[in-house]
Design a protein around this motif. Structure first.
Motif, PDB file in Angstrom:
ATOM      1  N   PHE A 167       0.854  -1.186   0.000  1.00 23.50           N
ATOM      2  CA  PHE A 167       0.000   0.000   0.000  1.00 23.50           C
ATOM      3  C   PHE A 167       0.888   1.234   0.000  1.00 23.50           C
ATOM      4  N   GLY A 168       0.313   2.376  -0.373  1.00 23.29           N
ATOM      5  CA  GLY A 168       1.096   3.603  -0.463  1.00 23.29           C
ATOM      6  C   GLY A 168       0.418   4.758   0.237  1.00 23.29           C
ATOM      7  N   SER A 169       0.964   5.947   0.034  1.00 23.55           N
ATOM      8  CA  SER A 169       0.388   7.141   0.649  1.00 23.55           C
ATOM      9  C   SER A 169      -0.663   7.798  -0.235  1.00 23.55           C
ATOM     10  N   LEU A 170      -0.554   7.612  -1.557  1.00 20.93           N
ATOM     11  CA  LEU A 170      -1.444   8.318  -2.471  1.00 20.93           C
ATOM     12  C   LEU A 170      -2.910   7.978  -2.215  1.00 20.93           C
ATOM     13  N   ALA A 171      -3.226   6.695  -2.076  1.00 24.55           N
ATOM     14  CA  ALA A 171      -4.622   6.280  -1.886  1.00 24.55           C
ATOM     15  C   ALA A 171      -5.163   6.674  -0.522  1.00 24.55           C
ATOM     16  N   ALA A 193      12.942   2.552 -22.298  1.00 21.56           N
ATOM     17  CA  ALA A 193      11.747   2.933 -23.059  1.00 21.56           C
ATOM     18  C   ALA A 193      10.923   3.897 -22.210  1.00 21.56           C
ATOM     19  N   ASP A 194      10.561   3.471 -21.001  1.00 23.03           N
ATOM     20  CA  ASP A 194      10.029   4.360 -19.969  1.00 23.03           C
ATOM     21  C   ASP A 194      10.189   3.670 -18.621  1.00 23.03           C
ATOM     22  N   THR A 195      10.071   4.447 -17.559  1.00 18.26           N
ATOM     23  CA  THR A 195      10.282   3.890 -16.217  1.00 18.26           C
ATOM     24  C   THR A 195       8.962   3.641 -15.480  1.00 18.26           C
ATOM     25  N   VAL A 196       7.837   3.810 -16.153  1.00 16.53           N
ATOM     26  CA  VAL A 196       6.532   3.657 -15.504  1.00 16.53           C
ATOM     27  C   VAL A 196       6.371   2.215 -15.012  1.00 16.53           C
ATOM     28  N   GLY A 197       6.107   2.058 -13.716  1.00 12.43           N
ATOM     29  CA  GLY A 197       5.856   0.735 -13.148  1.00 12.43           C
ATOM     30  C   GLY A 197       7.098  -0.047 -12.783  1.00 12.43           C
ATOM     31  N   ALA A 198       8.290   0.483 -13.074  1.00 11.08           N
ATOM     32  CA  ALA A 198       9.522  -0.262 -12.775  1.00 11.08           C
ATOM     33  C   ALA A 198       9.669  -0.481 -11.268  1.00 11.08           C
ATOM     34  N   GLY A 199       9.361   0.552 -10.496  1.00 12.76           N
ATOM     35  CA  GLY A 199       9.464   0.418  -9.045  1.00 12.76           C
ATOM     36  C   GLY A 199       8.500  -0.608  -8.486  1.00 12.76           C
ATOM     37  N   ASP A 200       7.307  -0.691  -9.066  1.00  9.79           N
ATOM     38  CA  ASP A 200       6.314  -1.673  -8.606  1.00  9.79           C
ATOM     39  C   ASP A 200       6.765  -3.097  -8.929  1.00  9.79           C
ATOM     40  N   SER A 201       7.395  -3.274 -10.077  1.00 13.09           N
ATOM     41  CA  SER A 201       7.905  -4.604 -10.435  1.00 13.09           C
ATOM     42  C   SER A 201       9.048  -4.993  -9.508  1.00 13.09           C
ATOM     43  N   PHE A 202       9.861  -4.016  -9.097  1.00 12.47           N
ATOM     44  CA  PHE A 202      10.938  -4.252  -8.126  1.00 12.47           C
ATOM     45  C   PHE A 202      10.331  -4.787  -6.827  1.00 12.47           C
ATOM     46  N   THR A 203       9.307  -4.073  -6.317  1.00 13.96           N
ATOM     47  CA  THR A 203       8.669  -4.463  -5.064  1.00 13.96           C
ATOM     48  C   THR A 203       8.089  -5.863  -5.153  1.00 13.96           C
ATOM     49  N   ILE A 242      11.262   3.129  -0.323  1.00 13.68           N
ATOM     50  CA  ILE A 242      11.356   4.567  -0.505  1.00 13.68           C
ATOM     51  C   ILE A 242      12.466   4.860  -1.509  1.00 13.68           C
ATOM     52  N   ASN A 243      12.343   5.951  -2.270  1.00 22.14           N
ATOM     53  CA  ASN A 243      13.455   6.320  -3.147  1.00 22.14           C
ATOM     54  C   ASN A 243      14.237   7.480  -2.536  1.00 22.14           C
ATOM     55  N   ASP A 244      15.376   7.802  -3.147  1.00 23.28           N
ATOM     56  CA  ASP A 244      16.263   8.794  -2.560  1.00 23.28           C
ATOM     57  C   ASP A 244      15.616  10.179  -2.479  1.00 23.28           C
ATOM     58  N   VAL A 267       4.130 -12.419   7.885  1.00 21.99           N
ATOM     59  CA  VAL A 267       3.245 -11.591   7.075  1.00 21.99           C
ATOM     60  C   VAL A 267       3.978 -10.294   6.701  1.00 21.99           C
ATOM     61  N   CYS A 268       3.855  -9.889   5.432  1.00 14.84           N
ATOM     62  CA  CYS A 268       4.537  -8.686   4.948  1.00 14.84           C
ATOM     63  C   CYS A 268       3.534  -7.551   4.747  1.00 14.84           C
ATOM     64  N   LYS A 269       3.779  -6.428   5.404  1.00 13.72           N
ATOM     65  CA  LYS A 269       2.998  -5.202   5.203  1.00 13.72           C
ATOM     66  C   LYS A 269       3.953  -4.172   4.624  1.00 13.72           C
ATOM     67  N   ILE A 270       3.906  -4.020   3.296  1.00 14.42           N
ATOM     68  CA  ILE A 270       4.881  -3.202   2.576  1.00 14.42           C
ATOM     69  C   ILE A 270       4.293  -1.815   2.320  1.00 14.42           C
ATOM     70  N   PHE A 271       4.938  -0.809   2.877  1.00 13.66           N
ATOM     71  CA  PHE A 271       4.539   0.578   2.626  1.00 13.66           C
ATOM     72  C   PHE A 271       5.465   1.129   1.549  1.00 13.66           C
ATOM     73  N   ASP A 272       4.955   1.167   0.313  1.00 11.16           N
ATOM     74  CA  ASP A 272       5.692   1.769  -0.805  1.00 11.16           C
ATOM     75  C   ASP A 272       5.245   3.228  -0.842  1.00 11.16           C
ATOM     76  N   ILE A 273       6.045   4.086  -0.274  1.00 13.26           N
ATOM     77  CA  ILE A 273       5.589   5.409   0.165  1.00 13.26           C
ATOM     78  C   ILE A 273       5.004   6.256  -0.972  1.00 13.26           C
ATOM     79  N   ASN A 274       5.643   6.227  -2.157  1.00 12.30           N
ATOM     80  CA  ASN A 274       5.036   6.728  -3.393  1.00 12.30           C
ATOM     81  C   ASN A 274       4.453   8.138  -3.264  1.00 12.30           C
TER      82      ASN A 274
END
Length: 294
Positions: A119-123, A239-249, A176-178, A146-153
């Motif tokens: 889950f993230g902060s945006l929603a 090509a583009d970076t859209v969704g790359a971070g989500d695939s990493f997670t 989190i990114n830099d 159990v994993c509760k992953i906060f992808d801060i986004n």
């Protein structure tokens, strides 16, 4: 326990200059988890409109399970523009369906059977979805693995210190990114401390199992109590970076749930996200050699 994997939050259309693509980190995460053989769900909401129907049809075509009710708000859209390096800039429409995800008895049952959630902060920018996400996290099993992953986004101005602190307290893995780490450090009062020390502070303060820090072309880190993994970012034709971070997670989570050591999970996550960067869109089919590494 059914070991369901959940991506929870925004489901929307990214409106690119050349056309629209389904977006939203939760769907990207759940889709890639399903590619690694896990039973995943997208939890969100869409409007009773053509864009909402298209999202549901698209997920069905991808055999992606979802719990996405129709609510009396328009389906979410985001205007996306790419800079010369293929990095996206977003304008996210407000008061849309995914701001109003209801906590239903069906969702409660899913929560009780969830092994990992991202889950993230945006929603959480709206009270309805924020309360639903919090109820979901509180209803999940209390098992140690159990994993509760906060992808801060962090996006635009759609976050507050209160929401971030609450999410940090409820998660056990932070991604989190830099750039986000710099923002958080200012907000939480950690200026003048180097990136690694900031990560150790957050890991200890919130009693996290892991903290994942991605630094774009400068590599990525996974901090666990006492140990840090670093992997360089491969050079690829973007090509583009859209969704790359989500695939990493997703790749990292899939590997950890499968019992892989942290560094091996980290290495796979880097390879998968590098592959995503060579593709257009957030949900390409992964090559068999990457899927098999799980």
């Amino acid at each position: 326990m059914k070991n369901i994997i959940v991506g929870m939050g925004e489901a929307l259309w990214d409106m690119f200059p050349e056309g629209k693509q389904i977006g939203g980190a939760p769907a990207n995460f759940a889709y890639h988890m399903s590619q690694f053989g896990y039973e995943s769900r997208v939890v969100s909401a869409v409007g009773d409109d053509s864009l909402g129907n298209e999202i549901l049809d698209n997920f069905k075509g991808k055999k992606l399970n979802c719990l996405i009710p129709k609510v009396p708000y328009p389906t979410g859209t985001v205007q996306v523009e790419l800079d010369e390096n293929g990095v996206p800039c977003y304008e996210i429409k407000e008061n849309v369906a995914w701001d109003n995800i209801p906590f239903t008895p069906e969702l409660e049952e899913v929560a009780k059977n969830t092994k990992a959630v991202c889950f993230g902060s945006l929603a959480q920018r709206s009270i309805v979805s924020r309360e639903t996400i919090n109820q979901f996290l509180d209803t999940m099993p209390a098992d140690e693995d159990v994993c509760k992953i906060f992808d801060i986004n962090l996006r635009q101005s759609f976050y507050t210190k209160e929401v971030l602190c609450n999410s940090l307290e409820k998660c056990n893995i932070l991604k989190i990114n830099d750039e986000e780490l710099v923002i958080i450090s200012r907000m939480f009062g950690y200026p003048g401390i180097d990136l690694e020390d900031k990560c150790w502070i957050l890991l200890a303060k919130y009693n996290l199992k892991m903290l994942i820090l991605t630094c774009g072309v400068n590599g990525s880190y996974v901090f666990t109590p006492g140990v840090v993994s670093f992997v360089e970012t491969p050079k690829v034709e973007v090509a583009d970076t859209v969704g790359a971070g989500d695939s990493f997670t997703a790749a990292f989570c899939a590997a950890i749930l499968n019992g892989k050591p942290v560094h091996d999970a980290h290495q796979l996550a880097v390879e998968v996200s590098a592959y995503l960067c060579t593709q257009n869109g957030a949900m390409p089919e992964l090559p068999a050699e990457l899927k098999n590494k799980i």
